[in-house]
Design a protein around this motif. Structure first.
Motif, mmCIF file in Angstrom:
data_model
loop_
_atom_site.group_PDB
_atom_site.id
_atom_site.type_symbol
_atom_site.label_atom_id
_atom_site.label_comp_id
_atom_site.label_asym_id
_atom_site.label_seq_id
_atom_site.Cartn_x
_atom_site.Cartn_y
_atom_site.Cartn_z
ATOM 1 N N LEU A 80 0.862 -1.179 0.000
ATOM 2 C CA LEU A 80 0.000 0.000 0.000
ATOM 3 C C LEU A 80 0.906 1.241 0.000
ATOM 4 O O LEU A 80 1.604 1.506 0.982
ATOM 5 N N ARG A 81 0.886 1.959 -1.115
ATOM 6 C CA ARG A 81 1.730 3.153 -1.233
ATOM 7 C C ARG A 81 0.931 4.456 -1.094
ATOM 8 O O ARG A 81 1.493 5.492 -0.746
ATOM 9 N N SER A 82 -0.343 4.406 -1.416
ATOM 10 C CA SER A 82 -1.159 5.624 -1.332
ATOM 11 C C SER A 82 -2.630 5.240 -1.197
ATOM 12 O O SER A 82 -3.009 4.088 -1.437
ATOM 13 N N VAL A 83 -3.440 6.234 -0.802
ATOM 14 C CA VAL A 83 -4.880 6.022 -0.657
ATOM 15 C C VAL A 83 -5.604 7.093 -1.468
ATOM 16 O O VAL A 83 -5.224 8.268 -1.451
ATOM 17 N N ASN A 84 -6.650 6.683 -2.198
ATOM 18 C CA ASN A 84 -7.444 7.629 -2.991
ATOM 19 C C ASN A 84 -8.931 7.385 -2.693
ATOM 20 O O ASN A 84 -9.309 6.285 -2.284
ATOM 21 N N VAL A 85 -9.724 8.430 -2.887
ATOM 22 C CA VAL A 85 -11.167 8.326 -2.651
ATOM 23 C C VAL A 85 -11.879 8.278 -3.989
ATOM 24 O O VAL A 85 -11.628 9.102 -4.877
ATOM 25 N N MET A 86 -12.742 7.290 -4.157
ATOM 26 C CA MET A 86 -13.470 7.108 -5.412
ATOM 27 C C MET A 86 -14.799 7.852 -5.323
ATOM 28 O O MET A 86 -15.693 7.438 -4.581
ATOM 29 N N ASP A 87 -14.926 8.947 -6.069
ATOM 30 C CA ASP A 87 -16.176 9.723 -6.034
ATOM 31 C C ASP A 87 -16.695 10.038 -7.427
ATOM 32 O O ASP A 87 -17.531 10.914 -7.602
ATOM 33 N N ALA A 88 -16.168 9.344 -8.434
ATOM 34 C CA ALA A 88 -16.608 9.573 -9.814
ATOM 35 C C ALA A 88 -16.641 8.245 -10.558
ATOM 36 O O ALA A 88 -15.902 7.314 -10.227
ATOM 37 N N PRO A 89 -17.499 8.130 -11.568
ATOM 38 C CA PRO A 89 -17.610 6.858 -12.297
ATOM 39 C C PRO A 89 -16.311 6.418 -12.971
ATOM 40 O O PRO A 89 -16.078 5.221 -13.144
ATOM 41 N N ASP A 90 -15.477 7.386 -13.407
ATOM 42 C CA ASP A 90 -14.260 7.025 -14.126
ATOM 43 C C ASP A 90 -13.036 7.018 -13.209
ATOM 44 O O ASP A 90 -11.889 7.084 -13.679
ATOM 45 N N ALA A 91 -13.231 6.946 -11.885
ATOM 46 C CA ALA A 91 -12.098 6.974 -10.950
ATOM 47 C C ALA A 91 -11.154 5.797 -11.185
ATOM 48 O O ALA A 91 -9.940 5.901 -10.974
ATOM 49 N N GLY A 92 -11.715 4.696 -11.646
ATOM 50 C CA GLY A 92 -10.886 3.523 -11.902
ATOM 51 C C GLY A 92 -9.823 3.757 -12.953
ATOM 52 O O GLY A 92 -8.780 3.093 -12.965
ATOM 53 N N ASP A 93 -10.066 4.723 -13.860
ATOM 54 C CA ASP A 93 -9.092 4.996 -14.927
ATOM 55 C C ASP A 93 -7.814 5.632 -14.379
ATOM 56 O O ASP A 93 -6.801 5.704 -15.078
ATOM 57 N N TRP A 94 -7.863 6.152 -13.157
ATOM 58 C CA TRP A 94 -6.715 6.875 -12.596
ATOM 59 C C TRP A 94 -5.987 6.067 -11.522
ATOM 60 O O TRP A 94 -5.124 6.590 -10.825
ATOM 61 N N ILE A 95 -6.302 4.790 -11.428
ATOM 62 C CA ILE A 95 -5.674 3.938 -10.405
ATOM 63 C C ILE A 95 -4.169 3.810 -10.674
ATOM 64 O O ILE A 95 -3.738 3.597 -11.813
ATOM 65 N N LYS A 96 -3.369 3.912 -9.607
ATOM 66 C CA LYS A 96 -1.920 3.750 -9.706
ATOM 67 C C LYS A 96 -1.489 2.500 -8.939
ATOM 68 O O LYS A 96 -2.215 2.006 -8.072
ATOM 69 N N SER A 97 -0.275 2.040 -9.249
ATOM 70 C CA SER A 97 0.264 0.870 -8.556
ATOM 71 C C SER A 97 0.389 1.155 -7.060
ATOM 72 O O SER A 97 0.845 2.219 -6.654
ATOM 73 N N GLY A 98 -0.044 0.205 -6.236
ATOM 74 C CA GLY A 98 0.059 0.346 -4.793
ATOM 75 C C GLY A 98 -1.028 1.194 -4.171
ATOM 76 O O GLY A 98 -0.972 1.502 -2.975
ATOM 77 N N GLU A 99 -2.030 1.563 -4.935
ATOM 78 C CA GLU A 99 -3.068 2.462 -4.427
ATOM 79 C C GLU A 99 -4.259 1.667 -3.882
ATOM 80 O O GLU A 99 -4.656 0.655 -4.455
ATOM 81 N N MET A 100 -4.805 2.149 -2.761
ATOM 82 C CA MET A 100 -6.038 1.573 -2.229
ATOM 83 C C MET A 100 -7.156 2.602 -2.407
ATOM 84 O O MET A 100 -6.960 3.794 -2.149
ATOM 85 N N LEU A 101 -8.299 2.132 -2.902
ATOM 86 C CA LEU A 101 -9.452 3.012 -3.120
ATOM 87 C C LEU A 101 -10.408 2.935 -1.942
ATOM 88 O O LEU A 101 -10.769 1.836 -1.494
ATOM 89 N N PHE A 102 -10.793 4.094 -1.409
ATOM 90 C CA PHE A 102 -11.855 4.192 -0.410
ATOM 91 C C PHE A 102 -13.114 4.708 -1.121
ATOM 92 O O PHE A 102 -13.043 5.647 -1.920
ATOM 93 N N THR A 103 -14.266 4.107 -0.818
ATOM 94 C CA THR A 103 -15.507 4.534 -1.470
ATOM 95 C C THR A 103 -16.710 4.301 -0.565
ATOM 96 O O THR A 103 -16.690 3.411 0.301
ATOM 97 N N THR A 104 -17.735 5.110 -0.786
ATOM 98 C CA THR A 104 -19.021 4.884 -0.102
ATOM 99 C C THR A 104 -19.941 4.017 -0.949
ATOM 100 O O THR A 104 -21.058 3.711 -0.530
#
Length: 529
Positions: free
Chosen positions: A30-54
């Motif tokens: 786990l290198r970074s954490v990002n919040v998913m709040d848009a339909p295309d958030a998956g397109d911006w995923i980076k290596s080592g990233e964990m997505l938080f979402t509601t």
């Protein structure tokens, strides 16, 4: 941030989260954490990233949730954290199944904490971890500096450096000979892909990694240094620590090699030994020089070893330096106090035999052989041999010990003996009988060996070869079977048949002595012819 998902789950308040799927992926980084709040958030995923979402953007689109999960896996993501209770009351079973298949962790995040609470906690934990790591590196750097400033040689330098680094290490000589290692790997694995480039680099090594550093001084590469680590990620400061350790090793190993070239104690003593052996220096002056240079190996029982290389061998001087290096740092030979001098004939090594424990000649010769094994195995290296004297108890007989080494060398050439390490005892019999006429030698060996080598005999060549190898390896059935690639019972069976043919009993010393002499004479005359 450089945490595994498993480590992240120990940090409050993320420790209140529940791992619901993808348990086999807990070792993901786990290198970074990002919040998913848009339909295309998956397109911006980076290596080592964990997505938080509601789960707001995917609550009515299971295919989007599955697609995001797959994209996380493809791009090396760390996992998916979902806050259940607002838009999803429970995570769909299909998402569980896909996460387990991909080994992608899915976390049910605690509802009472905000995303920022959990993200701040992760970054603070990483900062604390990195700070502690830097403090540890600084402390190790101080220990290495204190060790280097002692300004005295230590036979335990490798253990000391490994202990300071807190990691297993391996140290290699110029030719790839393993001078030291405290890993669980075999030497063949340690030398994977040898020869190596003279640039520092990381390499994979089973479940661990190692950092390889060439030991470079102004005269070139004196060897290589490897540090084996279990941590998947290392700080740049830790790499700098490894380089610092390599510089200390370079100094010690490089100094050992250069001692043979520069005006120094070793250079001076090499000249003293040369002059004494050439009878240009009296014994009194010889001992006076030895005493002034604090040479103590002659004050107890000692053994001389002369290492020679064929005269047409390219880079002979450098190879002798490698041999000296191997003798100094060999794990078993380190138990002996030793001195090594460069003479016209080759490298003369004097080993003081320890008085506090029983000396085992066989183990000593095996240690010499193993220390040369890698150098001797090189396709370009031929004619590398060690000639070993008998043990001596007085300094007055050092000249005799030196002559025994030379005599062993000459006899081995005459008898066509190919062993890498040969003790003077192996040629003592021939020394007693070498003044016999060639006619007498021929008559004796043909009489003894006629049942096998007689022209009218039709003996299986395998029997003759077995007998020759058996005597070449001093009557060792195990070594004979290893050389011939047959079972030791096969060797025993063949020897019984040979004993019947020769009308001898191999358990009788007199019969073995007759055969030993017969083979000595036969090899001598055969090689001369």
């Amino acid at each position: 941030m450089h945490l595994t998902v498993e480590e992240a789950l120990t940090i409050y308040p993320l420790s209140r989260a529940k791992l619901v799927a993808g348990e086999k992926g807990l070792t993901r980084i786990l290198r970074s954490v990002n919040v998913m709040d848009a339909p295309d958030a998956g397109d911006w995923i980076k290596s080592g990233e964990m997505l938080f979402t509601t789960a707001f953007v995917m609550k009515d689109h299971l295919d989007m949730a599955l697609s995001t999960l797959r994209m996380l896996d493809e791009r090396g993501g760390a996992g998916l954290g979902i806050k259940v209770g607002r838009y999803w009351n429970e995570i769909p079973q299909e998402l569980y199944d896909e996460a387990n298949r991909l080994e992608m962790p899915i976390l049910e995040l605690p509802f009472e904490f905000t995303f920022s609470d959990q993200m701040d906690a992760l970054f603070n934990a990483e900062y604390t971890k990195t700070t502690k790591k830097l403090q540890t590196v600084l402390e190790k750097q101080k220990q290495l500096m204190q060790f280097a400033l002692r300004n005295k040689e230590s036979s335990d330098i490798f253990h000391m450096i490994s202990g300071i680094l807190g990691q297993p290490i391996a140290v290699f000589g110029q030719g790839g000979n393993v001078l030291f290692h405290n890993t669980s790997w075999s030497e063949d694995i340690l030398l994977h892909q040898w020869p190596w480039t003279k640039t520092p680099q990381w390499e994979g090594f089973g479940d661990t990694r190692c950092f390889r550093i060439p030991l470079m001084d102004p005269h070139g590469c004196t060897g290589f240094f490897k540090v084996y680590v279990n941590s998947p990620l290392m700080l740049k400061e830790e790499e700098a620590l490894f380089h610092q350790a390599a510089e200390i090793l370079t100094y010690h190993l490089g100094l050992d090699i250069q001692k043979g070239k520069n005006p120094s104690r070793l250079h001076t003593l090499s000249q003293v030994f040369h002059d004494f052996f050439q009878r240009e220096l009296s014994f009194h002056d010889f001992m006076k020089n030895c005493k002034s240079h604090q040479l103590t190996v002659l004050s107890s029982t000692y053994q001389c070893v002369l290492t020679t290389i064929s005269t047409d061998q390219l880079g002979a001087a450098r190879l002798l330096n490698e041999v000296r290096q191997s003798f100094i740092y060999h794990p078993q030979l380190q138990h002996y106090e030793s001195e090594h001098f460069y003479l016209t004939e080759g490298l003369l090594s004097i080993f003081a035999l320890p008085e506090e424990r029983i000396f085992h000649k066989k183990e000593f010769l095996a240690s010499l052989t193993s220390s040369l094994s890698h150098l001797s195995s090189r396709s370009a290296t031929t004619g590398l041999h060690c000639w070993v004297s008998r043990a001596k108890a007085q300094p007055e007989v050092i000249f005799d010990a030196y002559n025994e080494c030379l005599e062993t060398h000459r006899a081995a050439d005459r008898l066509h003996m190919t062993q890498t390490v040969l003790h003077h005892e192996s040629i003592e019999l021939f020394s007693l009988f070498q003044h016999l006429s060639e006619e007498a030698m021929y008559s004796y060996y043909t009489y003894v060996l006629e049942p096998i080598y007689g022209t009218s005999k039709h003996v299986d060549p395998e029997l003759a070869l077995t007998l020759e190898v058996y005597f070449e390896y001093d009557g060792s059935i195990n070594e004979t079977s290893r050389y011939l690639f047959v079972h030791r019972n096969t060797v025993s069976y063949r020897l019984e048949k040979i004993a019947d043919l020769l009308q001898m009993d191999f358990k009788k010393m007199s019969d073995l002595l007759r055969l030993k002499l017969a083979f000595l004479f036969r090899n001598y005359l055969k090689n001369k012819t």
